[in-house]
Write an enzyme that holds these catalytic residues in place. Structure first.
Site, PDB file in Angstrom:
ATOM      1  N   LYS A   1      -9.250  -8.187   6.614  1.00 62.19           N
ATOM      2  CA  LYS A   1      -8.959  -7.372   5.237  1.00 62.19           C
ATOM      3  C   LYS A   1      -8.123  -8.694   4.096  1.00 62.19           C
ATOM      4  O   LYS A   1      -8.240  -8.900   3.442  1.00 62.19           O
ATOM      5  CB  LYS A   1      -8.355  -6.383   4.823  1.00 62.19           C
ATOM      6  CG  LYS A   1      -8.932  -4.997   5.895  1.00 62.19           C
ATOM      7  CD  LYS A   1      -8.769  -3.482   5.782  1.00 62.19           C
ATOM      8  CE  LYS A   1      -7.244  -3.599   6.882  1.00 62.19           C
ATOM      9  NZ  LYS A   1      -7.474  -3.955   8.369  1.00 62.19           N
TER      10      LYS A   1
ATOM     11  N   ARG B   1      -4.625   4.586   3.793  1.00 63.25           N
ATOM     12  CA  ARG B   1      -5.143   4.358   5.253  1.00 63.25           C
ATOM     13  C   ARG B   1      -5.152   5.593   5.879  1.00 63.25           C
ATOM     14  O   ARG B   1      -5.395   5.862   7.314  1.00 63.25           O
ATOM     15  CB  ARG B   1      -4.174   4.203   6.310  1.00 63.25           C
ATOM     16  CG  ARG B   1      -3.757   2.171   6.764  1.00 63.25           C
ATOM     17  CD  ARG B   1      -3.832   2.584   7.596  1.00 63.25           C
ATOM     18  NE  ARG B   1      -3.743   0.958   8.373  1.00 63.25           N
ATOM     19  CZ  ARG B   1      -2.677  -0.028   7.580  1.00 63.25           C
ATOM     20  NH1 ARG B   1      -3.265  -0.201   6.536  1.00 63.25           N
ATOM     21  NH2 ARG B   1      -3.105  -1.603   8.937  1.00 63.25           N
TER      22      ARG B   1
ATOM     23  N   ARG C   1      -4.870 -14.065  17.142  1.00 67.33           N
ATOM     24  CA  ARG C   1      -4.590 -14.902  15.771  1.00 67.33           C
ATOM     25  C   ARG C   1      -3.439 -15.106  15.898  1.00 67.33           C
ATOM     26  O   ARG C   1      -1.715 -14.621  17.168  1.00 67.33           O
ATOM     27  CB  ARG C   1      -4.269 -13.282  15.222  1.00 67.33           C
ATOM     28  CG  ARG C   1      -3.705 -13.548  13.785  1.00 67.33           C
ATOM     29  CD  ARG C   1      -4.198 -12.468  12.685  1.00 67.33           C
ATOM     30  NE  ARG C   1      -3.384 -11.389  12.875  1.00 67.33           N
ATOM     31  CZ  ARG C   1      -3.923 -10.047  12.230  1.00 67.33           C
ATOM     32  NH1 ARG C   1      -4.550 -10.347  11.561  1.00 67.33           N
ATOM     33  NH2 ARG C   1      -2.967  -9.032  12.660  1.00 67.33           N
TER      34      ARG C   1
ATOM     35  N   ARG D   1       2.259 -11.750  16.058  1.00 61.09           N
ATOM     36  CA  ARG D   1       2.482 -10.435  15.070  1.00 61.09           C
ATOM     37  C   ARG D   1       3.247  -9.284  16.836  1.00 61.09           C
ATOM     38  O   ARG D   1       2.141  -9.808  17.709  1.00 61.09           O
ATOM     39  CB  ARG D   1       1.450 -10.151  14.729  1.00 61.09           C
ATOM     40  CG  ARG D   1       1.720 -10.090  13.739  1.00 61.09           C
ATOM     41  CD  ARG D   1       1.386  -9.722  11.728  1.00 61.09           C
ATOM     42  NE  ARG D   1       0.928  -8.460  12.314  1.00 61.09           N
ATOM     43  CZ  ARG D   1       0.147  -7.655  11.615  1.00 61.09           C
ATOM     44  NH1 ARG D   1      -0.766  -8.305  10.674  1.00 61.09           N
ATOM     45  NH2 ARG D   1      -0.320  -6.652  11.855  1.00 61.09           N
TER      46      ARG D   1
ATOM     47  N   ARG E   1      -3.396   0.634  17.605  1.00 61.54           N
ATOM     48  CA  ARG E   1      -3.579   0.908  16.457  1.00 61.54           C
ATOM     49  C   ARG E   1      -5.192   0.938  16.319  1.00 61.54           C
ATOM     50  O   ARG E   1      -5.522   1.375  15.674  1.00 61.54           O
ATOM     51  CB  ARG E   1      -3.712  -0.744  15.802  1.00 61.54           C
ATOM     52  CG  ARG E   1      -2.401  -0.867  15.929  1.00 61.54           C
ATOM     53  CD  ARG E   1      -2.059  -2.552  15.813  1.00 61.54           C
ATOM     54  NE  ARG E   1      -2.466  -3.013  14.179  1.00 61.54           N
ATOM     55  CZ  ARG E   1      -2.410  -4.821  14.618  1.00 61.54           C
ATOM     56  NH1 ARG E   1      -1.850  -5.859  15.459  1.00 61.54           N
ATOM     57  NH2 ARG E   1      -3.371  -5.381  13.326  1.00 61.54           N
TER      58      ARG E   1
HETATM   59  P1  ATP Z   1      -4.383  -6.504   9.859  1.00 57.11           P
HETATM   60  O1  ATP Z   1      -3.796  -6.528   8.735  1.00 57.11           O
HETATM   61  O2  ATP Z   1      -4.593  -7.818  11.208  1.00 57.11           O
HETATM   62  O3  ATP Z   1      -5.781  -5.982   9.572  1.00 57.11           O
HETATM   63  P2  ATP Z   1      -3.555  -4.133  10.150  1.00 57.11           P
HETATM   64  O4  ATP Z   1      -4.594  -2.891   9.092  1.00 57.11           O
HETATM   65  O5  ATP Z   1      -3.264  -3.233  11.165  1.00 57.11           O
HETATM   66  O6  ATP Z   1      -4.035  -5.704  10.724  1.00 57.11           O
HETATM   67  P3  ATP Z   1      -1.473  -4.227   8.727  1.00 57.11           P
HETATM   68  O7  ATP Z   1      -2.244  -3.735   7.503  1.00 57.11           O
HETATM   69  O8  ATP Z   1      -0.429  -5.764   8.330  1.00 57.11           O
HETATM   70  O9  ATP Z   1      -2.317  -4.451   9.832  1.00 57.11           O
HETATM   71  O10 ATP Z   1      -0.595  -2.778   9.403  1.00 57.11           O
HETATM   72  C1  ATP Z   1       0.490  -3.583  10.496  1.00 57.11           C
HETATM   73  C2  ATP Z   1       1.618  -1.778  10.390  1.00 57.11           C
HETATM   74  O11 ATP Z   1       1.799  -1.975   9.249  1.00 57.11           O
HETATM   75  C3  ATP Z   1       0.331  -1.199  10.584  1.00 57.11           C
HETATM   76  O12 ATP Z   1       0.192  -0.849  11.801  1.00 57.11           O
HETATM   77  C4  ATP Z   1       1.436   0.284  10.265  1.00 57.11           C
HETATM   78  O13 ATP Z   1       2.320   0.740  11.317  1.00 57.11           O
HETATM   79  C5  ATP Z   1       2.241  -0.370   8.718  1.00 57.11           C
HETATM   80  N1  ATP Z   1       1.768   0.101   7.802  1.00 57.11           N
HETATM   81  C6  ATP Z   1       0.740  -0.438   6.662  1.00 57.11           C
HETATM   82  N2  ATP Z   1       0.146  -0.258   5.656  1.00 57.11           N
HETATM   83  C7  ATP Z   1       0.046   1.126   5.979  1.00 57.11           C
HETATM   84  C8  ATP Z   1      -0.073   2.354   5.011  1.00 57.11           C
HETATM   85  N3  ATP Z   1      -0.663   2.238   4.458  1.00 57.11           N
HETATM   86  N4  ATP Z   1       0.278   3.422   6.191  1.00 57.11           N
HETATM   87  C9  ATP Z   1       0.961   3.535   7.198  1.00 57.11           C
HETATM   88  N5  ATP Z   1       1.568   2.473   7.498  1.00 57.11           N
HETATM   89  C10 ATP Z   1       0.749   1.518   7.589  1.00 57.11           C
HETATM   90 MG    MG Z   2      -3.738  -7.385   7.274  1.00 56.93          MG
END
Ligand code: ATP
Ligand code: MG
Length: 214
Positions: A15, A90, A127, A160, A171
């Site tokens: 993403k 999310r 990563r 990370r 996750r």
């Molecule tokens: P990546 O970005 O590597 O594809 P990811 O989607 O799990 O993976 P991030 O989007 O960076 O990673 O999110 C990291 C953490 O931040 C999540 O595990 C969560 O704890 C928190 N987080 C991020 N966005 C949200 C959201 N919309 N609602 C709740 N928690 C969130």
């Molecule tokens: Mg991301």
């Protein structure tokens, strides 16, 4: 029309990478909820302090915190002509908040970047991220020229904390329980396209553009 693109998909599906590339090409701002949260963590803000334990254990940060944070962000005038969302919504609650701010003058589209668990675990555990400029590397597929150092800015490459394998597995489970229901949510609205997240970036981008026609 105002363009709003949601990038949906499991952790590691790409993403962030896809979002950055499309943001450049379309000249639309990218909003990454994960990046904003990590920024808050670093600066030890109130949001950051509240979110820390959730992020580090692979859980979602509670809706009320994230929703308020994104609502505030979206008030900025840079988002008037549209934006790309990475990592938000999310949960169904978060999606409903977004529904309240999109109207008939918004072209809302959703990309679901799909990838298998084993593929994602491999991608995330390899990563590394530049702590200075944020550039993303993969130790095997996109290695830096000099080990541990960013090609672009010379910053130090870091892993990370939530990219450790046990946290990655958590996750993925959290994603399936709380985020995957959004696939049906948007499919029912007829605005969702499923795109392969395991292919190369160029193909992924061209598939997305075929769908959005932006
Ligand atoms: P990546 O970005 O590597 O594809 P990811 O989607 O799990 O993976 P991030 O989007 O960076 O990673 O999110 C990291 C953490 O931040 C999540 O595990 C969560 O704890 C928190 N987080 C991020 N966005 C949200 C959201 N919309 N609602 C709740 N928690 C969130
Ligand atoms: Mg991301």
């Amino acid at each position: 029309m105002k363009k709003v693109l949601i990038l949906l998909g499991p952790p590691g599906a790409g993403k962030g990478t896809v979002g950055n590339a499309l943001a450049d090409e379309w000249e639309l701002p990218l909003i990454s909820s994960g990046d904003i949260l990590r920024e808050n963590l670093k600066k030890k803000t109130e949001i950051g302090n509240k979110a820390k334990q959730y992020i580090e254990s692979g859980e979602l940060v509670p809706d009320e915190i994230v929703i308020e944070m994104i609502e505030q962000e979206l008030k900025k005038t840079i988002y008037i002509n549209g934006f790309i969302l990475d990592g938000f919504p999310r949960t169904v609650n978060q999606a409903k908040m977004l529904d309240r701010i999109v109207d008939n003058s918004t072209d809302l589209k959703v990309i679901y970047l799909k990838a298998d668990d084993d593929f994602l675990v491999n991608r995330l555990s390899n990563r590394r991220i530049c702590e200075k400029c944020g550039k993303i590397y993969h130790l095997i597929n996109i290695p830096p020229i000099k080990e541990g150092i960013c090609d672009i800015c010379g910053g130090k490459l870091m892993q990370r904390v939530d990219d450790r394998e046990d946290v990655v597995r958590r996750r993925l489970t959290v994603y399936k329980e709380q985020t995957a229901p959004l696939i049906e949510y948007y499919r029912n609205q007829g605005i969702l396209s499923i795109i392969n997240g395991e292919g190369n970036l160029r193909d992924t981008l061209s598939e997305i553009k075929k769908f959005t026609k932006w």
